[in-house]
Design a protein around this motif. Structure first.
Motif, mmCIF file in Angstrom:
data_model
loop_
_atom_site.group_PDB
_atom_site.id
_atom_site.type_symbol
_atom_site.label_atom_id
_atom_site.label_comp_id
_atom_site.label_asym_id
_atom_site.label_seq_id
_atom_site.Cartn_x
_atom_site.Cartn_y
_atom_site.Cartn_z
ATOM 1 N N PHE A 117 -31.574 9.455 -0.438
ATOM 2 C CA PHE A 117 -30.425 9.386 0.467
ATOM 3 C C PHE A 117 -30.821 9.343 1.939
ATOM 4 C CE2 PHE A 117 -27.126 11.490 3.026
ATOM 5 C CZ PHE A 117 -26.154 10.509 2.921
ATOM 6 N N PRO A 127 -29.894 11.070 -4.910
ATOM 7 C CA PRO A 127 -30.003 11.995 -3.764
ATOM 8 C C PRO A 127 -31.402 12.063 -3.167
ATOM 9 C CG PRO A 127 -29.690 13.210 -5.814
ATOM 10 C CD PRO A 127 -29.523 11.758 -6.141
ATOM 11 N N LYS A 173 -25.836 8.814 -2.224
ATOM 12 C CA LYS A 173 -25.904 10.285 -2.182
ATOM 13 C C LYS A 173 -25.616 10.890 -3.551
ATOM 14 C CE LYS A 173 -23.747 14.235 0.087
ATOM 15 N NZ LYS A 173 -22.655 14.650 0.970
ATOM 16 N N LEU A 231 -21.005 11.939 4.392
ATOM 17 C CA LEU A 231 -21.714 13.213 4.322
ATOM 18 C C LEU A 231 -20.788 14.359 3.921
ATOM 19 C CD1 LEU A 231 -23.983 12.910 7.480
ATOM 20 C CD2 LEU A 231 -24.699 12.781 5.084
ATOM 21 N N TYR A 271 -22.052 7.070 0.076
ATOM 22 C CA TYR A 271 -21.567 8.039 -0.909
ATOM 23 C C TYR A 271 -22.198 7.789 -2.288
ATOM 24 C CZ TYR A 271 -18.427 10.801 -3.798
ATOM 25 O OH TYR A 271 -17.920 11.695 -4.697
#
Length: 70
Positions: A21, A18, A14, A58, A11
């Motif tokens: 990721f 990003p 992400k 996700l 998390y």
């Protein structure tokens, strides 16, 4: 602890990085599954935990899991 460690690290990557990721997701998943296969006595249970943590990361599900509270 394995669930939260896996979910929270995914998390965080992400959210803050990003662009990295997918590479991080693939690398850490392969490393964790490899360690489970080689060294863990509860292979199926641990693998399910890791896969559930990936799914929750996700989907952006944070906080305690309902099954942990009950």
């Amino acid at each position: 602890p394995a669930y939260y460690d896996s979910r929270n690290s995914l998390y965080c990557i992400k959210k803050h990085y990003p662009q990295y990721f997918m590479v991080y997701l693939i690398y850490t998943t392969l490393m964790r599954i490899t360690r489970i296969i080689l060294y863990d006595d509860h292979k199926i249970e641990r693998t399910k935990i890791i896969l559930r943590s990936i799914q929750d990361a996700l989907m952006g599900r944070m906080g305690k899991r309902i099954s942990d509270i009950i």
